[in-house]
Design a protein around this motif. Sequence first.
Motif, PDB file in Angstrom:
ATOM      1  N   ASN A  65      40.191 -77.839  89.570  1.00 40.33           N
ATOM      2  CA  ASN A  65      40.845 -76.043  90.418  1.00 40.33           C
ATOM      3  C   ASN A  65      40.001 -75.035  89.684  1.00 40.33           C
ATOM      4  OD1 ASN A  65      42.407 -74.840  91.535  1.00 40.33           O
ATOM      5  ND2 ASN A  65      44.390 -75.161  90.938  1.00 40.33           N
ATOM      6  N   PHE A  66      38.603 -74.859  90.487  1.00 42.03           N
ATOM      7  CA  PHE A  66      38.033 -73.914  89.924  1.00 42.03           C
ATOM      8  C   PHE A  66      38.810 -72.817  91.251  1.00 42.03           C
ATOM      9  CE2 PHE A  66      33.931 -71.430  90.675  1.00 42.03           C
ATOM     10  CZ  PHE A  66      33.503 -70.884  89.679  1.00 42.03           C
ATOM     11  N   CYS A  67      38.527 -71.299  89.984  1.00 45.02           N
ATOM     12  CA  CYS A  67      39.354 -69.975  90.418  1.00 45.02           C
ATOM     13  C   CYS A  67      38.187 -68.791  89.421  1.00 45.02           C
ATOM     14  CB  CYS A  67      40.340 -69.396  89.770  1.00 45.02           C
ATOM     15  SG  CYS A  67      40.836 -68.094  90.550  1.00 45.02           S
ATOM     16  N   TYR A  68      37.230 -68.236  90.768  1.00 42.38           N
ATOM     17  CA  TYR A  68      36.018 -67.662  90.571  1.00 42.38           C
ATOM     18  C   TYR A  68      36.293 -66.901  90.414  1.00 42.38           C
ATOM     19  CZ  TYR A  68      31.895 -65.688  90.516  1.00 42.38           C
ATOM     20  OH  TYR A  68      30.564 -64.579  90.707  1.00 42.38           O
ATOM     21  N   MET A  69      37.602 -65.925  90.039  1.00 43.57           N
ATOM     22  CA  MET A  69      37.541 -64.841  89.729  1.00 43.57           C
ATOM     23  C   MET A  69      38.553 -64.654  87.856  1.00 43.57           C
ATOM     24  SD  MET A  69      40.258 -61.265  90.719  1.00 43.57           S
ATOM     25  CE  MET A  69      41.338 -61.911  90.814  1.00 43.57           C
ATOM     26  N   LYS A  70      38.918 -66.154  87.812  1.00 47.08           N
ATOM     27  CA  LYS A  70      39.684 -65.725  86.082  1.00 47.08           C
ATOM     28  C   LYS A  70      38.642 -66.788  85.710  1.00 47.08           C
ATOM     29  CE  LYS A  70      44.807 -68.335  87.840  1.00 47.08           C
ATOM     30  NZ  LYS A  70      45.052 -68.583  88.288  1.00 47.08           N
TER      31      LYS A  70
ATOM     32  N   TRP B 178      33.022 -63.444  80.983  1.00 48.77           N
ATOM     33  CA  TRP B 178      33.053 -61.738  81.000  1.00 48.77           C
ATOM     34  C   TRP B 178      33.167 -61.325  79.084  1.00 48.77           C
ATOM     35  CZ3 TRP B 178      35.871 -57.670  79.418  1.00 48.77           C
ATOM     36  CH2 TRP B 178      35.308 -56.623  79.497  1.00 48.77           C
ATOM     37  N   GLU B 179      34.703 -62.519  78.782  1.00 49.62           N
ATOM     38  CA  GLU B 179      34.791 -61.534  77.791  1.00 49.62           C
ATOM     39  C   GLU B 179      34.153 -62.373  76.193  1.00 49.62           C
ATOM     40  OE1 GLU B 179      40.022 -61.204  79.487  1.00 49.62           O
ATOM     41  OE2 GLU B 179      38.995 -63.143  78.660  1.00 49.62           O
TER      42      GLU B 179
ATOM     43  N   LEU C 231      30.974 -57.345  90.365  1.00 52.42           N
ATOM     44  CA  LEU C 231      32.105 -56.264  89.487  1.00 52.42           C
ATOM     45  C   LEU C 231      33.214 -56.789  88.869  1.00 52.42           C
ATOM     46  CD1 LEU C 231      32.107 -53.853  92.774  1.00 52.42           C
ATOM     47  CD2 LEU C 231      30.842 -53.813  90.205  1.00 52.42           C
ATOM     48  N   THR C 232      33.387 -58.165  88.333  1.00 55.61           N
ATOM     49  CA  THR C 232      33.822 -59.129  87.389  1.00 55.61           C
ATOM     50  C   THR C 232      35.502 -58.398  87.194  1.00 55.61           C
ATOM     51  OG1 THR C 232      31.958 -60.043  86.618  1.00 55.61           O
ATOM     52  CG2 THR C 232      32.996 -60.520  86.273  1.00 55.61           C
ATOM     53  N   ASN C 233      36.010 -59.570  87.225  1.00 56.91           N
ATOM     54  CA  ASN C 233      37.548 -59.096  87.009  1.00 56.91           C
ATOM     55  C   ASN C 233      37.144 -58.657  85.242  1.00 56.91           C
ATOM     56  OD1 ASN C 233      40.383 -58.663  86.089  1.00 56.91           O
ATOM     57  ND2 ASN C 233      40.359 -60.703  86.735  1.00 56.91           N
ATOM     58  N   GLY C 234      38.049 -57.560  84.705  1.00 54.51           N
ATOM     59  CA  GLY C 234      37.420 -57.325  83.134  1.00 54.51           C
ATOM     60  C   GLY C 234      36.683 -56.008  82.949  1.00 54.51           C
TER      61      GLY C 234
ATOM     62  N   LYS D 195      43.714 -51.070  84.652  1.00 56.92           N
ATOM     63  CA  LYS D 195      43.310 -50.063  84.662  1.00 56.92           C
ATOM     64  C   LYS D 195      42.228 -50.243  86.515  1.00 56.92           C
ATOM     65  CE  LYS D 195      41.669 -49.703  80.632  1.00 56.92           C
ATOM     66  NZ  LYS D 195      40.505 -49.301  79.276  1.00 56.92           N
ATOM     67  N   ARG D 196      42.422 -49.089  87.457  1.00 57.13           N
ATOM     68  CA  ARG D 196      42.373 -49.564  88.360  1.00 57.13           C
ATOM     69  C   ARG D 196      42.152 -48.354  89.872  1.00 57.13           C
ATOM     70  NH1 ARG D 196      45.960 -53.977  92.059  1.00 57.13           N
ATOM     71  NH2 ARG D 196      47.680 -53.774  91.070  1.00 57.13           N
ATOM     72  N   TYR D 197      41.567 -47.897  90.567  1.00 54.71           N
ATOM     73  CA  TYR D 197      41.949 -46.779  91.545  1.00 54.71           C
ATOM     74  C   TYR D 197      41.847 -45.609  90.508  1.00 54.71           C
ATOM     75  CZ  TYR D 197      43.367 -49.630  95.281  1.00 54.71           C
ATOM     76  OH  TYR D 197      43.905 -51.114  96.289  1.00 54.71           O
ATOM     77  N   SER D 198      42.943 -44.778  91.017  1.00 53.48           N
ATOM     78  CA  SER D 198      42.891 -43.505  89.866  1.00 53.48           C
ATOM     79  C   SER D 198      42.281 -43.319  88.404  1.00 53.48           C
ATOM     80  CB  SER D 198      43.541 -42.266  89.935  1.00 53.48           C
ATOM     81  OG  SER D 198      44.399 -42.638  89.882  1.00 53.48           O
ATOM     82  N   GLN D 199      42.953 -44.703  88.323  1.00 51.12           N
ATOM     83  CA  GLN D 199      42.474 -45.314  86.348  1.00 51.12           C
ATOM     84  C   GLN D 199      41.317 -46.202  86.190  1.00 51.12           C
ATOM     85  OE1 GLN D 199      44.266 -43.027  84.208  1.00 51.12           O
ATOM     86  NE2 GLN D 199      45.090 -42.304  85.724  1.00 51.12           N
ATOM     87  N   GLY D 200      40.789 -46.215  87.210  1.00 54.24           N
ATOM     88  CA  GLY D 200      39.944 -46.725  87.256  1.00 54.24           C
ATOM     89  C   GLY D 200      38.460 -47.180  86.517  1.00 54.24           C
ATOM     90  N   ILE D 201      37.805 -48.442  86.107  1.00 52.17           N
ATOM     91  CA  ILE D 201      37.472 -48.490  84.486  1.00 52.17           C
ATOM     92  C   ILE D 201      36.041 -47.306  85.024  1.00 52.17           C
ATOM     93  CG2 ILE D 201      35.558 -50.080  83.618  1.00 52.17           C
ATOM     94  CD1 ILE D 201      37.629 -51.738  83.733  1.00 52.17           C
ATOM     95  N   PHE D 202      35.152 -47.605  86.373  1.00 52.87           N
ATOM     96  CA  PHE D 202      34.738 -46.222  86.848  1.00 52.87           C
ATOM     97  C   PHE D 202      34.226 -44.936  87.345  1.00 52.87           C
ATOM     98  CE2 PHE D 202      32.096 -50.789  87.364  1.00 52.87           C
ATOM     99  CZ  PHE D 202      32.064 -51.366  86.163  1.00 52.87           C
TER     100      PHE D 202
END
Lengths: 270, 270
Positions: free
Chosen positions: A64-69, A75-76, A120-123, A130-137
């Motif tokens: 049950n491959f989930c690309y995002m997970k 990445w970790e 744009l990998t999760n993590g 950490k997203r939107y105005s608190q986002g990583i970038f």
Amino acid sequence: MAKKVLIIYAHQSSGSFNAAAKNAAVEVLTAQGCTLEVSDLYAMGFKASATAEDIKGEVTNAENFCYMKETKLAWEQGKLSDDITKEQSKLTEADLVIFQFPMYWFGVPAILKGWIDRVLTNGFAFSQEKRYSQGIFKDKMAMLSFTTGSLESMFSPTGINGDMNVTLWPLQNGILHYCGFQVLAPQIFWAPASAAAEDRKSMLESWRTRLQGLLEEKPLSFIPLDCFDEKAFQLKPDVHKKHASKEFGLTVGIHLNKPLPPHSQMKAGC
Amino acid sequence: MAKKVLIIYAHQSSGSFNAAAKNAAVEVLTAQGCTLEVSDLYAMGFKASATAEDIKGEVTNAENFCYMKETKLAWEQGKLSDDITKEQSKLTEADLVIFQFPMYWFGVPAILKGWIDRVLTNGFAFSQEKRYSQGIFKDKMAMLSFTTGSLESMFSPTGINGDMNVTLWPLQNGILHYCGFQVLAPQIFWAPASAAAEDRKSMLESWRTRLQGLLEEKPLSFIPLDCFDEKAFQLKPDVHKKHASKEFGLTVGIHLNKPLPPHSQMKAGC
């Protein structure tokens, strides 16, 4: 301080208007002392599709491959494929990212969507916190620079293609702002292919002029993350109430059933 | 008459919720006497990027390659690559096209965008004269069926991701309706990955129920092409005037600076 600029460029031909726009950015920004890096996606043969091959070694759940997970974990663990890791390194270095492309079907070309889906990998690019105005970038800037096939009038609130601000919302809010980027106003080259040679030339000239002051531009406005509750991610009652008497919605998407704020995805300060 | 249904399916894993949704469609529609065809894009290794290799033989202008122009010509001359031609044949046969995918970054996954960019060739899928309500596929139906990562409340006019109707506009208007398709309301599976097993099961059950009557559903509303002038493609003054006193805009994109008509990209008859 000298800035680092990354251009994600998606056109097949070095003779294209998009190539000229990319070259203008390289030239003007280099002359200002910026360091330029270009990812020429077609020339690189950049892989567009998100597959298990993006992960080195075994995946954790092949059934049950989930690309995002799977890519978050890879990445970790430093197991993302080399082409992704290389783009992530460029992105980490960059102060400003310019996406240069021809609009295909009211969106980005598949090869560029592939860069977005895969790099744009999760993590790496976002997390639940950490997203939107608190986002990583949030300390980086990004912008779209693109050509259209249609005239500007066709992309208006009374034109056949509808308001361009609506078409830009999923890209600028859902991708760029989601990762925290300060989103500069898009550079839209309206239908250069059907314009006269001198008009194309003047479009490039005005882009060159804009590039001179690009790094000092004020970004587009979005809503700070702390205006939403942390459970259902709904606008907090006090923020909602504060805007109850206002004429326009807050943004294109968070419109509160009011008219959309005009030009809010196209001009800063709207 | 028995209908032909084409499913463009974009998930990597046969164990996924998307696979289950696709399988449900195949099963229920087959039981109704429909003929089903599935393009399983990842399994096919479908090429996503729009390149000169999509054209057999020499291109006409290699120096300044324009994908849209070259593929239009190649389609006219029967020189499109076999993988594109095959998908176009399936599309020509189909009465209904269902796009089944997980939403990636407020849009379709790159591999599916590649299908859209490469298969919907100028000339085959649209022309200057034949688009929107006069579009080439006006006797066909199409719909999006997708999973989200976020909850429904987050995709509302007061939610952090903004109104889902806005996010759907470029896809449903700019791609499906542009080619003339009668666009059925999207089937949205809200965050199945974070739902309990029984909730996922009931999502699939309600999809199966909907599938029973899908072919008789009324499509979403868009604006007829003849409401726009033929030069600047602006709404004709009489149409505009007729709606001047109305509370809501005509559609999400052609909003006339009024509040957006609620749910117009999510429910028929809105």
